[in-house]
Design an enzyme around this catalytic site. Structure first.
Site, PDB file in Angstrom:
ATOM      1  N   ASN A 412       0.846  -1.203   0.000  1.00 21.86           N
ATOM      2  CA  ASN A 412       0.000   0.000   0.000  1.00 21.86           C
ATOM      3  C   ASN A 412       0.877   1.247   0.000  1.00 21.86           C
ATOM      4  OD1 ASN A 412      -2.894  -1.025   0.569  1.00 21.86           O
ATOM      5  ND2 ASN A 412      -1.580  -2.174   1.959  1.00 21.86           N
ATOM      6  N   GLU A 444      -0.800  -0.735  -4.363  1.00 19.26           N
ATOM      7  CA  GLU A 444      -2.207  -0.403  -4.134  1.00 19.26           C
ATOM      8  C   GLU A 444      -2.321   1.070  -3.755  1.00 19.26           C
ATOM      9  OE1 GLU A 444      -4.211  -3.101  -1.500  1.00 19.26           O
ATOM     10  OE2 GLU A 444      -3.504  -4.880  -2.584  1.00 19.26           O
ATOM     11  N   ASP A 474      -7.375   0.670  -4.858  1.00 17.50           N
ATOM     12  CA  ASP A 474      -7.814   0.036  -3.606  1.00 17.50           C
ATOM     13  C   ASP A 474      -9.160   0.621  -3.162  1.00 17.50           C
ATOM     14  OD1 ASP A 474      -7.648  -1.551  -1.400  1.00 17.50           O
ATOM     15  OD2 ASP A 474      -5.895  -0.581  -0.517  1.00 17.50           O
ATOM     16  N   GLU A 531     -12.607  -7.743  -1.759  1.00 15.01           N
ATOM     17  CA  GLU A 531     -12.020  -7.715  -0.404  1.00 15.01           C
ATOM     18  C   GLU A 531     -13.048  -8.121   0.649  1.00 15.01           C
ATOM     19  OE1 GLU A 531      -8.683  -4.339   0.136  1.00 15.01           O
ATOM     20  OE2 GLU A 531     -10.733  -3.615   0.121  1.00 15.01           O
TER      21      GLU A 531
END
Ligand code: C2E
Ligand code: CA
Ligand code: CA
Length: 569
Positions: A412, A444, A474, A531
């Protein structure tokens, strides 16, 4: 001893005679004051140092109770505790504020010991006294050059460090309060800007003078930096609000800088031992956060630290400080966990997301959301993200050397990182150092990365993508989730946020959105990851909707590196 009780004694035993002379000599030469009392506390004898320290001659104190030496600096419980110790342990030692003959109050270290007769009943008490103000003065002389602030002559940060622990220990021993008063003088920046640095210096000097006049000998006053000062103030009884009102009023009086008269707006924050903490760091954080609160409330304010909000601020402050320390060296409390991404049809692991974990000794795990939000408040996030990327590369490199084949690893990155002009270069150097190829990693990013500077973000992501790195959007489905990002941004993957998945089995609309997003992603040739899959029902439904890749507790929680590698088989 300055009495004639022990003089002219001519004992028969020569040993006693010599011992008598020895003890007379030691008592006379000793720098420590010595006082002998009977079992009821009546003074029987004192030595010369006692008279020097207290100002009382032997005659003046002889037969008097020791109470004549007391100051009113200690509450009654303090003396109760002291006598309790002597009665039960036969001795006591500590630091005491006492009164001299001229009524001045001074600090002394005091050791008291009971003397017993043959029947084990207390017959006398003996007290050894050392004047700490003298000691401090001597020590102060040696350290003066290093612990004084050149501009103002006040103490500096080094003095704060050494005095704080002393004063805290004394407050602890003596059941005192210790106030930590953080003063922001106000207006320094604008004085510097308007009238120049020399005027700024003058402002600081005048504020320092006012504070010096304000504080008493027991207080510690230092300049921390710029126009921020700290006072440590021991107090027997809780300080009154009027004390702080007057302090602010005093500081808020206009200051003359050459031909200019300047109005200042001080802010004062106060914390107190023991109510707000018993460690130096805690008390300083508390005082600073109270000062910031005072600043928020407007000009000429003071604030006592006592709100719940304040407690939360303290924690944030403490975490920020500890995180800074971690990132300055090789972090030993931070580590990466890996959460698998799977192909739903076969359950095969097709990737993993690296997620930061912070275990703070004494505090336990700090949640990643709290950690990231603290890091995002400052440039710490830049170092943190880079540490994560480097760690991902290091771990990947290590396993690759053992011929363990890693699936695509994602990390991330904060939106702020993408504004760093050197990020692309830094990243390609990092990959090169560890021998990792761009296509082995996925970055992400959330849509916040595009909001501020869309054109720049497109340029950067495109260049990263050209080097092989994959880019994932994301948390899609939260925030604005603009479809234009899917249209314009160089992306390889879209991750559907778990808020769309949490009620998908009962929410027709959520099913409809996910089905259509899946088709959209296929048409745009984007990989889609769902997710937050937690249950069998969600899993089955998502498969029916045509989703292929997923991540969630149903498959695996984020795992330490070794456990994740074990899953790879
Ligand atoms: P994220 O990027 O959306 O990461 C996924 C989060 O969802 C992780 O929380 C993960 O543990 C959690 N999660 C995964 N599967 C499930 C599930 O089935 N149910 C539920 N309820 N949660 C699930 P985590 O690790 O607490 O991370 C929270 C957020 O912190 C991350 O959200 C990400 O925004 C941020 N973060 C974590 N590590 C890093 C990092 O290294 N750098 C940056 N910049 N941010 C990070
Ligand atoms: Ca993520
Ligand atoms: Ca996410």
């Amino acid at each position: 001893m300055q009495t004639d009780r022990s003089e002219n004694v001519t004992p028969d035993d020569p040993h006693v005679f010599y011992l008598q002379q020895l003890s007379d000599y030691l008592l006379h030469e000793s720098g420590e004051g010595v006082m002998l009392t009977d079992h009821q506390g009546h003074i029987l004898a004192v030595n010369a140092s006692f008279s020097q320290i207290t100002g009382f001659s032997a005659d003046e104190v002889s037969g008097k109770k020791t109470a004549i030496l007391r100051s009113d600096h200690h509450p009654p419980e303090f003396y109760q505790q002291l006598w309790y110790n002597i009665q039960h342990k036969g001795r006591w030692q500590g630091i005491v504020w006492n009164r001299r003959k001229d009524c001045s109050v001074y600090q002394q270290s005091l050791k008291i010991r009971a003397i017993y007769d043959r029947q084990q009943a207390v017959s006398h008490y003996i007290a050894l006294i050392r004047d700490l103000t003298l000691q401090t003065a001597e020590a102060g002389h040696h350290h003066a050059l290093t612990t004084l602030d050149r501009l103002t002559g006040l103490g500096n940060r080094d003095m704060l460090v050494s005095r704080f622990s002393q004063q805290l220990a004394q407050s602890r021993d003596n059941c005192f309060h210790l106030y930590v008063i953080w003063i922001d003088g106000g207006q320094l920046a604008s004085v510097n800007q308007q009238f120049g640095l020399a005027s700024g210096d003058m402002l600081i000097q005048q504020q320092a003078q006012r504070l010096q006049q304000w504080t008493s000998g027991k207080d510690t006053l230092i300049r921390l930096y710029a126009d921020d000062y700290i006072i440590l103030k021991p107090a027997v009884y809780p300080a009154k609000a009027s004390y702080f009102d007057m302090l602010v009023q005093r500081l808020a009086q206009p200051v003359c800088l050459g031909n200019h008269q300047v109005t200042v707006a001080p802010a004062v924050g106060v914390s107190c031992y023991p109510a707000d903490g018993d460690q130096e760091e805690q008390l300083l954080y508390a005082a600073e956060s109270a000062m910031l609160e005072a600043k928020k409330q407007g000009a000429n304010c003071w604030c006592m630290f006592n709100t719940r909000q304040g407690q939360a601020n303290i924690r944030r402050h403490m975490l920020k400080h500890k995180l800074t320390e971690q990132l300055q060296h090789t972090p030993d409390q931070l580590q990466l966990y890996f959460q698998p991404k799977v192909l739903m049809e076969t359950g095969t692991i097709c990737g993993a997301e690296a997620l930061i974990r912070w275990q703070l000794p004494g505090e336990g795990w700090v949640s990643p959301s709290e950690l990231i939000s603290i890091a995002e408040e400052s440039r710490l996030i830049i170092s943190l993200d880079r540490w994560v990327v480097a760690e991902v590369c290091r771990i990947m490199h290590r396993y690759l050397q053992q011929n363990i084949c890693f699936p695509l690893l994602s990390f991330n990155i904060s939106a702020k990182q993408l504004n760093e002009h050197d990020f692309a270069d830094w990243l390609s150097n990092c990959l090169a150092n560890w021998g990792i190829k761009g296509h082995q990693l996925e970055m992400e990013v959330t849509e916040s990365a595009f909001i501020d500077n869309e054109m720049e973000a497109i340029k950067l992501l495109r260049s990263l993508q050209q080097s092989g790195l994959r880019i994932a959007l994301d948390d899609f489905g939260t925030g604005y989730s603009s479809l234009s990002y899917l249209k314009d941004m160089p992306l390889n993957t879209v991750k559907i946020d778990r808020s769309l998945i949490s009620d998908i089995t009962t929410n027709q609309r959520a099913q409809c959105i996910v089905r259509n997003l899946r088709m959209l992603a296929t048409d745009l040739q984007l990989s889609l990851v769902v997710e937050g899959v937690e249950t069998t029902e969600q899993h089955q439904l998502l498969r029916q909707l045509g989703c292929q890749r997923a991540q969630g507790y149903y498959f695996a929680r984020p795992l330490p590196g070794t456990e994740f590698v074990a899953m790879l088989g």
